[in-house]
Scaffold this motif. Structure first.
Motif, short mmCIF file in Angstrom:
data_model
loop_
_atom_site.label_atom_id
_atom_site.label_comp_id
_atom_site.label_asym_id
_atom_site.label_seq_id
_atom_site.Cartn_x
_atom_site.Cartn_y
_atom_site.Cartn_z
N LEU A 1 0.83 -1.22 0.00
CA LEU A 1 0.00 0.00 0.00
C LEU A 1 0.86 1.25 0.00
CD1 LEU A 1 -2.85 -1.29 2.23
CD2 LEU A 1 -3.18 -0.11 0.05
N PHE A 2 1.96 1.20 0.77
CA PHE A 2 2.88 2.34 0.78
C PHE A 2 3.36 2.63 -0.65
CE2 PHE A 2 7.30 3.67 0.57
CZ PHE A 2 7.23 4.90 1.22
N PHE A 3 3.78 1.58 -1.37
CA PHE A 3 4.27 1.80 -2.74
C PHE A 3 3.14 2.26 -3.67
CE2 PHE A 3 7.41 -1.53 -1.28
CZ PHE A 3 8.45 -0.63 -1.12
N GLN A 4 1.94 1.70 -3.45
CA GLN A 4 0.81 2.09 -4.33
C GLN A 4 0.50 3.58 -4.23
OE1 GLN A 4 -2.54 -0.51 -3.54
NE2 GLN A 4 -1.28 -2.28 -4.06
N PHE A 5 0.68 4.15 -3.06
CA PHE A 5 0.44 5.58 -2.91
C PHE A 5 1.53 6.43 -3.59
CE2 PHE A 5 -2.55 4.60 0.61
CZ PHE A 5 -3.60 5.42 0.21
N GLY A 6 2.62 5.79 -3.97
CA GLY A 6 3.69 6.54 -4.65
C GLY A 6 4.44 7.47 -3.71
N LEU A 7 4.48 7.11 -2.43
CA LEU A 7 5.17 7.96 -1.46
C LEU A 7 6.68 7.82 -1.62
CD1 LEU A 7 2.81 7.11 1.51
CD2 LEU A 7 2.92 9.29 0.28
N LYS A 8 7.39 8.88 -1.22
CA LYS A 8 8.85 8.89 -1.46
C LYS A 8 9.65 8.76 -0.16
CE LYS A 8 8.57 10.28 -5.95
NZ LYS A 8 7.23 10.71 -6.13
N HIS A 9 8.97 8.69 0.97
CA HIS A 9 9.67 8.61 2.26
C HIS A 9 8.85 7.76 3.22
CE1 HIS A 9 11.42 9.69 6.13
NE2 HIS A 9 12.45 10.21 5.49
N LEU A 10 9.57 6.90 3.95
CA LEU A 10 8.89 6.05 4.95
C LEU A 10 9.73 6.01 6.23
CD1 LEU A 10 6.81 3.80 5.79
CD2 LEU A 10 8.42 2.14 4.83
N SER A 11 9.05 6.17 7.36
CA SER A 11 9.69 5.89 8.66
C SER A 11 9.03 4.62 9.18
CB SER A 11 9.47 7.02 9.66
OG SER A 11 10.06 8.21 9.19
N ALA A 12 9.83 3.61 9.48
CA ALA A 12 9.28 2.33 9.95
C ALA A 12 9.98 1.94 11.25
CB ALA A 12 9.49 1.25 8.89
N TYR A 13 9.18 1.69 12.27
CA TYR A 13 9.72 1.43 13.60
C TYR A 13 9.28 0.06 14.10
CZ TYR A 13 10.20 6.48 13.39
OH TYR A 13 10.53 7.76 13.00
N ALA A 14 10.18 -0.59 14.82
CA ALA A 14 9.79 -1.84 15.50
C ALA A 14 8.98 -1.47 16.73
CB ALA A 14 11.05 -2.60 15.91
N LEU A 15 7.91 -2.20 16.96
CA LEU A 15 7.14 -1.98 18.18
C LEU A 15 8.00 -2.42 19.37
CD1 LEU A 15 4.46 -1.20 19.55
CD2 LEU A 15 3.77 -3.60 19.32
N THR A 16 8.15 -1.52 20.33
CA THR A 16 8.88 -1.89 21.54
C THR A 16 7.96 -1.66 22.74
OG1 THR A 16 9.83 0.32 21.61
CG2 THR A 16 11.22 -1.39 20.69
N VAL A 17 8.18 -2.43 23.77
CA VAL A 17 7.35 -2.27 24.97
C VAL A 17 8.15 -1.46 25.98
CG1 VAL A 17 6.01 -3.46 26.74
CG2 VAL A 17 6.32 -4.50 24.50
N GLU A 18 7.79 -0.19 26.11
CA GLU A 18 8.50 0.68 27.03
C GLU A 18 7.92 0.51 28.42
OE1 GLU A 18 11.09 2.29 26.05
OE2 GLU A 18 10.80 1.93 23.91
#
Ligand code: SF4
Length: 378
Positions: free
Chosen positions: A175-192
């Motif tokens: 879906l990210f690619f389908q929107f044609g976006l040029k920047h992504l921030s992707a984070y691992a879920l952590t339990v703080e």
């Protein structure tokens, strides 16, 4: 090269995993805005007339502010700081707050980059995280922002959510690619610690995180982003050339910045300081023209450690020549010596004077950086 960060400490509801400083007390919005304007005035000399390249409204949820309120802050910043002609001005926004009219308004006042907190394109993941928005709202905001002409557009996604299967994670990236976006921030879920999520997992009301799943998602992520010509320019950030976040790059390249608002951090090359996280203290202290903050003067070793930690996480790598020039030969020699075992294990690679994490090494970035840290006796 310097930047300004403005912390807007309000959220409509608390996401279960979040340990950022935010409040749901929207009735404090007006006193907060007055206090913020006061702080801008008080601290206008902090960066000693350095030219400002970027402004970043983060939070909390900056999109809870009306466009006119964002503009008031921007006007004060322009009056008190020396800005480049076309600064990058980013606003974080949450999909549930935003209409097309709002997007047009903030574009008109000069916001030229949006960071949208999507997190997942599946409603069960959003429910696990206790996000307030729906997938439909997130998709609508991305399309609206594109139609309004925001060319600098990034979204946040979270992986490693127990409800997010490998197939769903792949679908999120589709879906990210389908929107044609040029920047992504992707984070691992952590339990703080001390978050609702930590308590819910402890009470067995929420599924625990599986580290192997997070690793699989991270590997999937790197592979898919590389295949689509994105540069992995920071461990959690991917962009097509020309679409890097200037503001975040400034942090990673060790530039100076001022953080305004409760809990915001500032750095001026020799010390780091952070404002009080307590909104009452913040409001009282700005009315006395004296923002309450804590400050740490950094030693040479601390500065070296920070340089190693941040530079290794980037595609620019850790520059041994820079270490030699700024910290001395003994630091550069130490760094290279400690790096050897990781080079041998294919976790680091050396190209010329620079050290880089390999894709395998990116899984252990913090541990590898910690191995290169010095103690004060060097
Ligand atoms: S919207 Fe962002 S800052 Fe607010 S609670 Fe959720 S994650 Fe935290």
């Amino acid at each position: 090269m310097a930047g300004i960060y403005v912390h807007i400490p309000f959220c409509k509801q608390k996401c279960h995993y979040c340990n950022f400083y935010s409040l749901s007390l929207q009735k404090l919005k007006h006193p907060f805005l007055n206090a913020l304007l006061q702080e801008i005035d008080e601290r206008k000399s902090y960066l000693q007339n350095e030219t400002i390249q970027t402004i970043y409204y983060g939070g909390g949820t900056p999109s809870l502010l009306q466009a006119v309120e964002i503009e008031t802050i921007l006007r004060a910043l322009k009056q008190q700081f020396d800005l480049v002609e076309n600064p990058e001005i980013t606003l974080e926004l949450n999909p549930e707050d935003v209409s097309k009219t709002y997007l047009k308004e903030i574009k008109n006042i000069g916001i030229n980059r949006l960071s949208i907190g999507v997190q997942s394109f599946f409603n069960d993941d959003l429910a696990y995280l206790n996000r307030k928005h729906s997938v439909a709202q997130a998709q609508q905001v991305i399309s609206d922002a594109q139609e309004c002409g925001f060319e600098k557009l990034t979204i946040d996604l979270i992986y490693g959510i127990p409800t997010l299967t490998d197939e769903k994670w792949n679908k999120n990236l589709d879906l990210f690619f389908q929107f044609g976006l040029k920047h992504l921030s992707a984070y691992a879920l952590t339990v703080e610690p001390r978050t609702v999520l930590a308590r819910r997992i402890e009470m067995k009301k929420a599924a625990a995180i599986d580290e192997n799943q997070s690793i699989r998602h991270f590997e999937q992520l790197i592979q898919r982003m590389e295949a689509n010509n994105f540069v992995h320019y920071e461990i959690s950030n991917f962009a097509q050339p020309g679409h890097y976040s200037k503001h975040n790059s400034l942090y990673w390249l060790g530039a100076n910045y001022i953080g305004l608002g409760p809990s915001a951090h500032s750095y001026n090359g020799s010390s780091r300081q952070w404002n009080t996280s307590n909104i009452d203290e913040y409001l009282q202290s700005t009315s006395r023209a004296q923002v309450i903050f804590e400050k740490e003067i950094l030693t040479k070793t601390q500065k070296y450690d920070e340089y190693v930690m941040t530079s290794l996480r980037t595609s620019w790598g850790c520059d041994l020549e820079h270490i030699k020039n700024v910290f001395g030969n003994n630091f550069a020699d130490y760094c290279l010596k400690e790096a050897q075992k990781h080079i041998k294990n294919n976790l680091l690679k050396q190209e010329g004077n620079r050290l880089y994490l390999t894709n395998q090494g990116k899984l252990f970035a913090d541990g590898i950086a910690a191995d290169l840290f010095c103690d004060e006796t060097i």
